[in-house]
Design a protein around this motif. Structure first.
Motif, PDB file in Angstrom:
ATOM      1  N   GLN A  75       4.281 -10.724 -14.339  1.00  0.00           N
ATOM      2  CA  GLN A  75       5.217 -10.640 -13.399  1.00  0.00           C
ATOM      3  C   GLN A  75       5.700  -9.072 -13.094  1.00  0.00           C
ATOM      4  OE1 GLN A  75       9.198 -11.644 -14.291  1.00  0.00           O
ATOM      5  NE2 GLN A  75       9.735 -11.466 -12.001  1.00  0.00           N
ATOM      6  N   GLY A  76       5.698  -8.947 -11.912  1.00  0.00           N
ATOM      7  CA  GLY A  76       6.160  -7.759 -11.173  1.00  0.00           C
ATOM      8  C   GLY A  76       6.572  -7.941  -9.982  1.00  0.00           C
ATOM      9  N   GLY A  77       7.776  -7.129  -9.401  1.00  0.00           N
ATOM     10  CA  GLY A  77       7.972  -7.167  -8.112  1.00  0.00           C
ATOM     11  C   GLY A  77       8.120  -5.923  -7.312  1.00  0.00           C
ATOM     12  N   SER A  78       7.678  -6.002  -5.990  1.00  0.00           N
ATOM     13  CA  SER A  78       7.632  -4.805  -5.307  1.00  0.00           C
ATOM     14  C   SER A  78       6.671  -3.843  -5.697  1.00  0.00           C
ATOM     15  CB  SER A  78       8.975  -4.119  -5.136  1.00  0.00           C
ATOM     16  OG  SER A  78       8.919  -3.088  -4.031  1.00  0.00           O
ATOM     17  N   ASN A  79       6.931  -2.649  -6.190  1.00  0.00           N
ATOM     18  CA  ASN A  79       5.862  -1.778  -6.680  1.00  0.00           C
ATOM     19  C   ASN A  79       5.157  -2.472  -7.942  1.00  0.00           C
ATOM     20  OD1 ASN A  79       4.489   1.067  -7.634  1.00  0.00           O
ATOM     21  ND2 ASN A  79       5.647   0.188  -9.312  1.00  0.00           N
ATOM     22  N   GLY A  80       6.263  -3.511  -8.673  1.00  0.00           N
ATOM     23  CA  GLY A  80       5.519  -4.288  -9.706  1.00  0.00           C
ATOM     24  C   GLY A  80       4.586  -5.341  -9.212  1.00  0.00           C
ATOM     25  N   MET A 102       5.140 -10.431  -6.859  1.00  0.00           N
ATOM     26  CA  MET A 102       6.160 -10.679  -6.274  1.00  0.00           C
ATOM     27  C   MET A 102       6.441  -9.535  -5.202  1.00  0.00           C
ATOM     28  SD  MET A 102       8.747 -12.210  -9.391  1.00  0.00           S
ATOM     29  CE  MET A 102       9.986 -12.708  -8.032  1.00  0.00           C
ATOM     30  N   VAL A 103       6.589  -9.858  -3.950  1.00  0.00           N
ATOM     31  CA  VAL A 103       6.880  -9.143  -2.792  1.00  0.00           C
ATOM     32  C   VAL A 103       6.242  -7.732  -2.849  1.00  0.00           C
ATOM     33  CG1 VAL A 103       9.171  -9.956  -2.133  1.00  0.00           C
ATOM     34  CG2 VAL A 103       9.154  -8.249  -3.949  1.00  0.00           C
ATOM     35  N   GLY A 104       4.910  -7.755  -3.245  1.00  0.00           N
ATOM     36  CA  GLY A 104       4.108  -6.539  -3.670  1.00  0.00           C
ATOM     37  C   GLY A 104       3.499  -5.641  -2.382  1.00  0.00           C
ATOM     38  N   VAL A 105       3.326  -4.611  -2.780  1.00  0.00           N
ATOM     39  CA  VAL A 105       2.437  -3.526  -2.006  1.00  0.00           C
ATOM     40  C   VAL A 105       0.962  -3.908  -2.232  1.00  0.00           C
ATOM     41  CG1 VAL A 105       2.393  -1.223  -1.292  1.00  0.00           C
ATOM     42  CG2 VAL A 105       4.449  -2.180  -2.259  1.00  0.00           C
ATOM     43  N   MET A 106       0.412  -4.756  -1.384  1.00  0.00           N
ATOM     44  CA  MET A 106      -0.950  -5.073  -1.799  1.00  0.00           C
ATOM     45  C   MET A 106      -2.045  -4.476  -0.817  1.00  0.00           C
ATOM     46  SD  MET A 106       0.286  -6.978  -3.803  1.00  0.00           S
ATOM     47  CE  MET A 106      -0.639  -8.394  -4.882  1.00  0.00           C
ATOM     48  N   ASP A 107      -1.664  -3.704   0.294  1.00  0.00           N
ATOM     49  CA  ASP A 107      -2.570  -3.229   1.084  1.00  0.00           C
ATOM     50  C   ASP A 107      -2.229  -1.618   0.988  1.00  0.00           C
ATOM     51  OD1 ASP A 107      -4.299  -2.007   3.058  1.00  0.00           O
ATOM     52  OD2 ASP A 107      -3.756  -3.607   4.575  1.00  0.00           O
ATOM     53  N   MET A 108      -3.024  -0.919  -0.004  1.00  0.00           N
ATOM     54  CA  MET A 108      -2.768   0.487  -0.151  1.00  0.00           C
ATOM     55  C   MET A 108      -3.330   1.429   1.103  1.00  0.00           C
ATOM     56  SD  MET A 108      -0.841   0.279  -2.621  1.00  0.00           S
ATOM     57  CE  MET A 108      -0.482   1.911  -2.877  1.00  0.00           C
ATOM     58  N   LEU A 109      -4.056   1.038   1.824  1.00  0.00           N
ATOM     59  CA  LEU A 109      -4.558   1.796   2.972  1.00  0.00           C
ATOM     60  C   LEU A 109      -3.525   1.804   4.067  1.00  0.00           C
ATOM     61  CD1 LEU A 109      -8.181   0.935   2.853  1.00  0.00           C
ATOM     62  CD2 LEU A 109      -6.936   2.611   1.590  1.00  0.00           C
ATOM     63  N   ARG A 110      -2.573   0.583   4.155  1.00  0.00           N
ATOM     64  CA  ARG A 110      -1.895   0.599   5.408  1.00  0.00           C
ATOM     65  C   ARG A 110      -0.344   0.569   5.121  1.00  0.00           C
ATOM     66  NH1 ARG A 110      -3.647  -0.362  10.223  1.00  0.00           N
ATOM     67  NH2 ARG A 110      -2.132  -1.866  10.850  1.00  0.00           N
ATOM     68  N   LYS A 114      14.889 -17.213   4.984  1.00  0.00           N
ATOM     69  CA  LYS A 114      16.184 -16.294   4.999  1.00  0.00           C
ATOM     70  C   LYS A 114      16.372 -15.726   3.711  1.00  0.00           C
ATOM     71  CE  LYS A 114      18.591 -19.413   8.436  1.00  0.00           C
ATOM     72  NZ  LYS A 114      19.951 -20.236   8.540  1.00  0.00           N
ATOM     73  N   ALA A 115      15.288 -14.933   3.296  1.00  0.00           N
ATOM     74  CA  ALA A 115      15.586 -14.244   2.002  1.00  0.00           C
ATOM     75  C   ALA A 115      14.741 -12.897   2.446  1.00  0.00           C
ATOM     76  CB  ALA A 115      15.091 -14.975   0.800  1.00  0.00           C
ATOM     77  N   GLY A 116      15.003 -11.999   1.549  1.00  0.00           N
ATOM     78  CA  GLY A 116      14.430 -10.668   1.699  1.00  0.00           C
ATOM     79  C   GLY A 116      13.613 -10.094   0.601  1.00  0.00           C
ATOM     80  N   HIS A 117      13.975  -8.945   0.085  1.00  0.00           N
ATOM     81  CA  HIS A 117      13.057  -8.160  -0.934  1.00  0.00           C
ATOM     82  C   HIS A 117      13.749  -8.466  -2.091  1.00  0.00           C
ATOM     83  CE1 HIS A 117      10.247  -5.188  -2.142  1.00  0.00           C
ATOM     84  NE2 HIS A 117      11.193  -4.598  -2.722  1.00  0.00           N
ATOM     85  N   GLY A 118      15.055  -9.117  -2.231  1.00  0.00           N
ATOM     86  CA  GLY A 118      15.512  -9.549  -3.565  1.00  0.00           C
ATOM     87  C   GLY A 118      16.904  -9.222  -3.423  1.00  0.00           C
ATOM     88  N   ALA A 119      17.633  -8.127  -2.982  1.00  0.00           N
ATOM     89  CA  ALA A 119      18.991  -7.732  -2.838  1.00  0.00           C
ATOM     90  C   ALA A 119      19.507  -8.732  -2.340  1.00  0.00           C
ATOM     91  CB  ALA A 119      19.146  -6.476  -2.461  1.00  0.00           C
TER      92      ALA A 119
END
Length: 712
Positions: free
Chosen positions: A554-559, A580-588, A674-679
């Motif tokens: 498990q990891g979120g965002s950068n995780g 979770m809510v990951g940065v998956m397209d490192m080119l864009r 109705k949710a976002g990045h986690g906060a």
């Protein structure tokens, strides 16, 4: 754009089938492909799911609906899912109280009765008094998805500014109320982002971004940040522009005012680490901003001022940080004098009662020291145990402060600290259905691929058998100088009390060992982060805690990037994966919202051919292997995530399903509304999320948790 065609969702009938057949019955929604290709330094890179970047299109909405139907159908067939949710709900249902903080004549504190979606802010003049509700975020919306984003009191405590976040978005709207009467004023300040509210006299400084075009609020790039001053009682259109940099679109700013209202400090950023620092003498209306330090190679912040002297926390020439003193008249680095020197441990600092409190990370555990304003050590603060302490801050006139202490098996407790004597007394401790004596925590060090020693916390019930069959949850982050420390989680208890193991390695890219540890997991060294994570999983397997059939990642965002890259590199490592809510397209990634600010850690595909090739080599969406057997994946994202836009997860899930349609394990995406990045996520939505994740993990491991056996 071509018309999109979707396959009908076929009913899923696998509840009684053997586990290896569960994914075979899945029919994923058809994801149309378009002919989009980008060229980077002569290399053609197809982007067939570019259309999923349009979060306003009907096609994307239909795709989201179809994906959620498949995921919901799958989860609904897990017999014990409701029992997991019931246990999570029961564990969460206890009173949670924050550390109090004093403002004027009142002590303020947040309290959640148990299952309230948002914590309520109370106040008392004396702790024997009946608490008075000061601000209840549960009244902001009927469904509890609008959260309190920040709170700031004017220096005379006459006014309280607070901002709200709707649906988990990073956008904030600020309001002002009379502190004594709690009467809401007419002020409304919109389009605030990544900003506090720093009071000066009868107004506050804040960062504003230009209002985005309608429909682009959650995806458009956030550029040209500006610092404004809002005066109480005025319309936002009259706010004064205080600081900007029209020559650099990526510049963002923070503003801070000294407690004596003598100085205004401007923090200038272009990335997530490194900042410039400027100061203005507010006592002189004609004064200009003076640069304290320019360039973005190091981090600096103002601890306090002592008359004309500025006290600065910095990692310039000190990767683990130091505190320096310098005159406002000549504030540049050549005039800095060490006040509290760098040590072998990472240090941060705060002030209260005319003292400086330094917090040190010693192998990711907290130690606190108390100094006077001349840099003389007063004492090492005695903490209740080994764990994580926070909250050593307050006003100059304070004689006491309140801090929290927690660990993996210690719920967050509040202590009252006498600044003069150094004595701590327990102020409040939560009561919940949990016996910490049943569990143990250990910290081990394992060796990564390149020989680096990496620490890892491991938590489980006492006396577990190291037979390779313990369901194990491996979580980490590894980026942006963020440190992971021991903390208590009621949701994690459900995993632990059902015989699970929880492991958290402090991998490179984080801040646990200072800037050198951070830099070792950035840009052209980013793969170190993934190798550290893989080595953590291998350690747990080799030592008998678990095996690949019982390991969840498990990891979120950068995780989320971490998990996505890891299962591309080692699809055989784990049975289950949650990017979770990951940065998956490192080119864009740099093209959306605040993404370009992450380039300090990642670099961008535009920087150089070398940087492009490196990013392309690990970018999760570009490295999915059609011949690999992937673990059971459940991607998670949310429709209001404007930090890491959901298009990352959409494109990744579509590619994963397209290239591995016959994967023996399910490849699903769970898209929250109705949710976002986690906060600010509501309690209800957080319980639902972890109910689904734990159920999905156990189900795909072929494990029936103890909680599901009680009524069988």
């Amino acid at each position: 754009m071509k018309k999109l065609i979707y396959a009908m969702t076929i009913p899923l009938l696998w509840a009684c089938q053997p586990q290896e057949q569960k994914a075979a019955n899945l029919t994923y929604p058809e994801s149309n492909k378009v002919d989009t290709t980008d060229i980077y330094f002569g290399t053609e890179v197809p982007d067939p799911y570019r259309w999923l970047e349009d979060d306003n299109s009907e096609e994307t909405a239909n795709w989201v609906k179809a994906q959620n139907e498949v995921t919901d159908s799958y989860l609904n067939n897990i017999d014990f899912r409701d029992k997991v949710k019931a246990r999570l709900t029961a564990l969460e249902d206890y009173e949670k109280v924050s550390a109090p903080f004093k403002r004027g004549d009142y002590y303020y504190f947040y309290k959640n009765d148990g299952l309230q979606n948002q914590s309520v802010l109370y106040r008392v003049k004396n702790f024997d008094d009946e608490p008075e509700v000061f601000l209840d975020p549960n009244t902001f919306s009927e469904d509890g998805t609008t959260a309190l984003g920040g709170l700031s009191f004017s220096n005379d405590y006459k006014y309280t500014a607070y901002n709200i976040s709707e649906g988990g978005s990073d956008w904030r709207t600020a309001y002002i109320m009379d502190t004594e009467t709690k009467e809401l004023l007419d002020d409304e300040v919109k389009w605030i982002k990544f900003s506090g509210m720093s009071w000066y006299k009868d107004g506050f400084y804040y960062q504003l971004f230009d209002e985005p075009k309608e429909g682009d609020e959650l995806s458009a790039a956030n550029q040209y940040g500006k610092v404004y001053y809002h005066k109480v009682g005025s319309d936002q259109s009259a706010d004064e522009l205080v600081y900007s940099n029209p020559d650099n679109a990526e510049n963002r700013f923070g503003a801070g005012v000294s407690d004596d209202e003598r100085f205004l400090f401007i923090y200038s950023y272009v990335g997530t680490s490194g900042n410039e620092l400027y100061v203005k003498d507010l006592s002189n209306p004609n004064s200009d901003f003076i640069p304290i330090i320019t360039g973005f190679d190091n981090d600096h912040y103002i601890v306090d001022n002592d008359g004309d002297d500025l006290i600065i926390h910095t990692n310039l020439d000190a990767p683990n940080n130091r505190i320096v003193r310098v005159s406002y008249q000549n504030p540049t680095p050549e005039n800095w004098e060490d006040m509290i020197a760098e040590t072998e441990n990472v240090m941060s600092a705060s002030t209260a009662g005319g003292n400086i409190f330094t917090s040190y990370l010693i192998d990711a555990k907290t130690a606190i020291r108390q100094y006077d304003y001349q840099g003389n050590l007063i004492r090492d603060v005695e903490l209740p145990g080994i764990g994580t302490a926070g909250g050593f801050g307050g006003a100059q006139e304070d004689e006491e402060l309140f801090y929290t202490f927690t660990s993996f098996t210690t719920p967050s407790s509040v202590y009252r600290y006498n600044i003069a004597s150094g004595e701590s007394d327990l102020h409040s401790r939560p009561e919940l259905d949990f016996d910490p004596e049943v569990y143990e925590t250990k910290q081990i060090f394992y060796t990564s691929k390149d020989g680096t020693e990496v620490p890892m916390f491991i938590v489980h019930k006492k006396g577990i058998e190291l037979n390779g069959k313990n369901p194990t949850w491996l979580y980490s982050y590894g980026g942006f100088n963020i440190s992971l420390q021991p903390s208590f989680s009621t949701s994690r208890l459900v995993w632990l009390e059902n015989g699970g193991v929880f492991a958290m390695p402090n991998i490179r890219g984080g801040g646990e060992y200072g800037e050198e540890w951070h830099k070792a997991g950035t840009k052209l060294q980013k793969v170190n982060v993934f190798e550290d994570f893989i080595a953590a999983g291998e350690y747990l397997i080799n030592e008998g805690y678990t095996s690949s059939e019982y390991l969840a990642l498990q990891g979120g965002s950068n995780g989320g990037l971490l998990v996505g890259a890891t299962i591309n590199m080692r699809p055989d490592l784990a049975k289950v994966a949650f990017p979770m809510v990951g940065v998956m397209d490192m080119l864009r990634y740099q093209n959306f919202t605040i993404g370009r600010a992450w380039s300090a850690d990642y670099g961008t595909s535009e920087d150089s051919e070398e940087m492009f090739k490196y990013l392309y080599s690990y970018s999760p969406v570009h490295n999915i292997d059609p011949d690999a057997t992937y673990p059971a994946v459940m991607v998670t994202t949310a429709d209001h995530d404007d930090r890491v836009v959901p298009a990352h997860s959409f494109k990744y899930a579509a590619t994963l399903q397209e290239k591995n349609p016959n994967n023996p394990n399910p490849l699903l995406i769970r898209i929250e509304t109705k949710a976002g990045h986690g906060a600010g996520m509501s309690t209800e939505k957080r319980i639902e999320l972890y109910s689904d994740m734990y159920s999905y993990a156990w189900y795909n491991m072929g494990v029936i948790p103890e909680i599901a056996k009680k009524d069988m």
